[in-house]
Design a protein around this motif. Structure first.
Motif, PDB file in Angstrom:
ATOM      1  N   ARG A  74     -21.846 -45.666 -24.019  1.00 11.18           N
ATOM      2  CA  ARG A  74     -23.126 -46.118 -23.453  1.00 11.18           C
ATOM      3  C   ARG A  74     -24.029 -44.941 -23.119  1.00 11.18           C
ATOM      4  NH1 ARG A  74     -24.325 -46.139 -18.313  1.00 11.18           N
ATOM      5  NH2 ARG A  74     -22.134 -46.143 -17.664  1.00 11.18           N
ATOM      6  N   LEU A  75     -23.503 -43.948 -22.444  1.00 13.43           N
ATOM      7  CA  LEU A  75     -24.314 -42.800 -22.042  1.00 13.43           C
ATOM      8  C   LEU A  75     -24.800 -42.001 -23.250  1.00 13.43           C
ATOM      9  CD1 LEU A  75     -22.153 -41.705 -18.998  1.00 13.43           C
ATOM     10  CD2 LEU A  75     -24.499 -42.566 -18.881  1.00 13.43           C
ATOM     11  N   ALA A  76     -23.964 -41.902 -24.262  1.00 14.27           N
ATOM     12  CA  ALA A  76     -24.389 -41.204 -25.474  1.00 14.27           C
ATOM     13  C   ALA A  76     -25.526 -41.947 -26.156  1.00 14.27           C
ATOM     14  CB  ALA A  76     -23.213 -41.034 -26.434  1.00 14.27           C
ATOM     15  N   GLY A  77     -25.498 -43.271 -26.090  1.00 10.85           N
ATOM     16  CA  GLY A  77     -26.573 -44.068 -26.672  1.00 10.85           C
ATOM     17  C   GLY A  77     -27.889 -43.883 -25.953  1.00 10.85           C
ATOM     18  N   GLU A  78     -27.820 -43.461 -24.701  1.00  8.94           N
ATOM     19  CA  GLU A  78     -29.032 -43.228 -23.912  1.00  8.94           C
ATOM     20  C   GLU A  78     -29.544 -41.797 -24.058  1.00  8.94           C
ATOM     21  OE1 GLU A  78     -27.766 -44.161 -19.979  1.00  8.94           O
ATOM     22  OE2 GLU A  78     -27.508 -46.314 -20.388  1.00  8.94           O
ATOM     23  N   ALA A  79     -28.761 -40.954 -24.725  1.00  6.86           N
ATOM     24  CA  ALA A  79     -29.105 -39.538 -24.815  1.00  6.86           C
ATOM     25  C   ALA A  79     -30.223 -39.313 -25.821  1.00  6.86           C
ATOM     26  CB  ALA A  79     -27.879 -38.719 -25.212  1.00  6.86           C
ATOM     27  N   GLY A  80     -30.925 -38.227 -25.632  1.00  4.26           N
ATOM     28  CA  GLY A  80     -31.962 -37.782 -26.554  1.00  4.26           C
ATOM     29  C   GLY A  80     -32.083 -36.286 -26.432  1.00  4.26           C
ATOM     30  N   ALA A  81     -33.044 -35.747 -27.074  1.00  2.05           N
ATOM     31  CA  ALA A  81     -33.182 -34.296 -27.100  1.00  2.05           C
ATOM     32  C   ALA A  81     -33.254 -33.696 -25.709  1.00  2.05           C
ATOM     33  CB  ALA A  81     -34.425 -33.917 -27.898  1.00  2.05           C
ATOM     34  N   ALA A  82     -33.846 -34.421 -24.764  1.00  4.90           N
ATOM     35  CA  ALA A  82     -34.029 -33.853 -23.423  1.00  4.90           C
ATOM     36  C   ALA A  82     -33.182 -34.555 -22.371  1.00  4.90           C
ATOM     37  CB  ALA A  82     -35.504 -33.921 -23.029  1.00  4.90           C
ATOM     38  N   SER A  83     -32.271 -35.418 -22.783  1.00  5.57           N
ATOM     39  CA  SER A  83     -31.581 -36.222 -21.778  1.00  5.57           C
ATOM     40  C   SER A  83     -30.065 -36.197 -21.894  1.00  5.57           C
ATOM     41  CB  SER A  83     -32.073 -37.672 -21.843  1.00  5.57           C
ATOM     42  OG  SER A  83     -31.815 -38.228 -23.121  1.00  5.57           O
ATOM     43  N   VAL A  84     -29.506 -35.175 -22.539  1.00  4.92           N
ATOM     44  CA  VAL A  84     -28.054 -35.015 -22.503  1.00  4.92           C
ATOM     45  C   VAL A  84     -27.660 -34.736 -21.059  1.00  4.92           C
ATOM     46  CG1 VAL A  84     -26.128 -33.564 -23.249  1.00  4.92           C
ATOM     47  CG2 VAL A  84     -27.907 -34.216 -24.875  1.00  4.92           C
ATOM     48  N   LEU A  85     -26.585 -35.321 -20.616  1.00  2.00           N
ATOM     49  CA  LEU A  85     -26.170 -35.185 -19.217  1.00  2.00           C
ATOM     50  C   LEU A  85     -26.015 -33.726 -18.821  1.00  2.00           C
ATOM     51  CD1 LEU A  85     -23.400 -37.948 -18.974  1.00  2.00           C
ATOM     52  CD2 LEU A  85     -25.704 -38.062 -18.000  1.00  2.00           C
ATOM     53  N   SER A  86     -26.425 -33.415 -17.613  1.00  2.00           N
ATOM     54  CA  SER A  86     -26.137 -32.097 -17.058  1.00  2.00           C
ATOM     55  C   SER A  86     -24.640 -31.970 -16.836  1.00  2.00           C
ATOM     56  CB  SER A  86     -26.867 -31.915 -15.728  1.00  2.00           C
ATOM     57  OG  SER A  86     -26.285 -32.750 -14.730  1.00  2.00           O
ATOM     58  N   PRO A  87     -24.114 -30.749 -16.718  1.00  2.00           N
ATOM     59  CA  PRO A  87     -22.682 -30.600 -16.441  1.00  2.00           C
ATOM     60  C   PRO A  87     -22.242 -31.339 -15.183  1.00  2.00           C
ATOM     61  CG  PRO A  87     -23.593 -28.515 -17.166  1.00  2.00           C
ATOM     62  CD  PRO A  87     -24.752 -29.438 -16.992  1.00  2.00           C
ATOM     63  N   GLU A  88     -23.100 -31.346 -14.173  1.00  2.14           N
ATOM     64  CA  GLU A  88     -22.747 -32.052 -12.935  1.00  2.14           C
ATOM     65  C   GLU A  88     -22.679 -33.556 -13.159  1.00  2.14           C
ATOM     66  OE1 GLU A  88     -24.554 -28.114 -11.795  1.00  2.14           O
ATOM     67  OE2 GLU A  88     -25.067 -29.708 -13.227  1.00  2.14           O
ATOM     68  N   ASP A  89     -23.680 -34.099 -13.871  1.00  7.85           N
ATOM     69  CA  ASP A  89     -23.682 -35.535 -14.138  1.00  7.85           C
ATOM     70  C   ASP A  89     -22.558 -35.925 -15.096  1.00  7.85           C
ATOM     71  OD1 ASP A  89     -25.821 -35.993 -12.480  1.00  7.85           O
ATOM     72  OD2 ASP A  89     -27.319 -35.899 -14.081  1.00  7.85           O
ATOM     73  N   LEU A  90     -22.243 -35.046 -16.028  1.00  7.52           N
ATOM     74  CA  LEU A  90     -21.153 -35.314 -16.959  1.00  7.52           C
ATOM     75  C   LEU A  90     -19.848 -35.550 -16.197  1.00  7.52           C
ATOM     76  CD1 LEU A  90     -20.265 -35.257 -20.050  1.00  7.52           C
ATOM     77  CD2 LEU A  90     -19.617 -32.890 -19.611  1.00  7.52           C
ATOM     78  N   VAL A  91     -19.547 -34.656 -15.279  1.00  7.09           N
ATOM     79  CA  VAL A  91     -18.326 -34.785 -14.487  1.00  7.09           C
ATOM     80  C   VAL A  91     -18.392 -36.020 -13.590  1.00  7.09           C
ATOM     81  CG1 VAL A  91     -17.043 -33.715 -12.594  1.00  7.09           C
ATOM     82  CG2 VAL A  91     -17.681 -32.359 -14.586  1.00  7.09           C
ATOM     83  N   ARG A  92     -19.564 -36.269 -13.023  1.00  4.27           N
ATOM     84  CA  ARG A  92     -19.713 -37.421 -12.132  1.00  4.27           C
ATOM     85  C   ARG A  92     -19.485 -38.729 -12.883  1.00  4.27           C
ATOM     86  NH1 ARG A  92     -24.565 -36.430 -10.831  1.00  4.27           N
ATOM     87  NH2 ARG A  92     -23.970 -34.898  -9.261  1.00  4.27           N
ATOM     88  N   GLU A  93     -19.973 -38.800 -14.113  1.00  2.00           N
ATOM     89  CA  GLU A  93     -19.889 -40.045 -14.875  1.00  2.00           C
ATOM     90  C   GLU A  93     -18.570 -40.216 -15.622  1.00  2.00           C
ATOM     91  OE1 GLU A  93     -21.976 -42.497 -14.980  1.00  2.00           O
ATOM     92  OE2 GLU A  93     -23.866 -41.710 -14.193  1.00  2.00           O
TER      93      GLU A  93
END
Length: 363
Positions: free
Chosen positions: A247-266
């Motif tokens: 789901r999160l990858a489907g929401e990603a775009g050039a400027a919206s890849v998760l930050s390292p902090e959000d990656l760990v949180r999610e």
């Protein structure tokens, strides 16, 4: 092996790409495996670690690549027996290979365990270094008991030591997807007994298998997710993490890849199986060309995905290894950056094991 990025990869290219790609992700991630993201940024800048060239002392691959290559060796031995007309228990062959790996780590093989005959891989000195092996892998093998799904060793352990070594099961052609899943999850039981550890390994191998059969990245991810969601006994945490990754990858775009902090949180830090699989898969899908509005060179995708996979406060070598395995299986060797390959430790050993797997599966 063709390096034309527009060509459909050959089975040989996919095997070499998967094993070398995993080793590259593992090696770059191993340089920051135990660092928090603030420390990674302090050492390498705001974008984190993105290239081998900044590692003055070089780097090594970890136990992830060691165990992946020993998984290959176990599979190769089982197929050698099969090709000679003799049936062999594939999981027993993998177990014997892991016992030989255990010996390389300086851990005595119990007297009750069989004494496997040495093979080519055992003579490669680079594999005899101790590179932060997982406790459950060591302790599970040190029991001298061959764990099974019905009687696993370390029944409560779900460390990522199952997932990071399981890509080779997906590289064997001409076997059904269900058999790939079972082979991989059964092999996970040799060291880890928790359902999520076994099922995460199975799902990862199934994903690799789908890519080798020609699936797209998104299609392979959906196939793995569907297998988990369709299993009434699937570990709920695995369902949750895989669904979130897709789901999160489907929401990603050039400027919206998760930050390292959000990656760990999610998705988690990757120390346990379902988190490692989710982080590695997310890194690949979120940086895919179609997620960012255009075409990209496979090597650019590889670099971008590995950067996402390793720059976080967690098990960076395992998440990097998983991402590298996936991309290598998808693109073949065309995605492997030439300068990164030049920095890789002992590529001849990795190519040697890839060549053995090609030889026994291309008859």
């Amino acid at each position: 092996m063709s390096n034309d990025p527009g060509a459909v990869p050959s089975p040989e290219s996919r095997i070499h790409g998967c094993l070398l790609g995993g080793a590259l992700g593992d090696s770059l991630g191993y340089a920051v495996e135990f660092d928090q993201i603030d420390e990674i940024r302090r050492r390498f800048g705001a974008a984190g670690l993105r290239d081998f060239s900044v590692l003055d002392g070089g780097t090594h691959f970890s136990d992830d690549t060691q165990m992946t290559l020993y998984t290959v060796d176990g599979i190769v031995e089982a197929l050698e027996w099969a090709n000679s007309g003799v049936g062999a228990d594939a999981n027993a062959c993998v177990w014997l290979a892991y016992l030989r790996w255990l010996d390389t780590q300086g851990v005595p093989v119990p007297e009750a365990a069989p004494r496997p005959q040495p093979r080519w891989i055992d003579g490669q000195q680079v594999l005899r270094h101790r590179r932060a092996p997982g406790n459950a892998c060591l302790s599970g093998l040190a029991t001298g008991e061959m764990g099974t799904a019905a009687r696993p060793v370390n029944p409560d352990s779900k460390g990522c030591g199952t997932v990071m070594r399981s890509a080779p099961f997906g590289l064997v052609p001409h076997i059904p997807a269900d058999s790939v899943y079972k082979l991989s999850s059964d092999a996970a039981s040799l060291t880890h007994g928790h359902p999520s550890a076994r099922q995460s390994a199975g799902a990862f191998s199934l994903l690799i298998h789908a890519l080798v059969q020609g699936s797209s990245l998104a299609g392979a991810a959906q196939a793995a997710l569907a297998r988990v969601l369709g299993d009434d006994d699937a570990a709920p945490e695995l369902r949750e993490r895989l669904e979130a990754a897709v789901r999160l990858a489907g929401e990603a775009g050039a400027a919206s890849v998760l930050s390292p902090e959000d990656l760990v949180r999610e998705l988690g830090e990757g120390w346990v199986a379902e988190e490692a699989l989710a982080v590695g898969l997310y890194a690949v899908l979120a940086t895919a060309p179609q997620a960012n509005g255009g075409d990209a060179d496979p090597a650019d995708h590889f670099r971008a995905a590995i950067a996402v996979a390793i720059n976080h406060s967690g098990d960076s070598d395992s998440t990097g290894s998983i991402a590298g395995n996936i991309l290598g299986a998808y693109y073949g060797t065309a995605c492997l950056p030439t300068d990164w390959l030049a920095a890789l430790e002992a590529p001849e050993v990795i190519r040697g094991m890839a060549g053995q797997l090609v030889a026994v599966t291309s008859g």
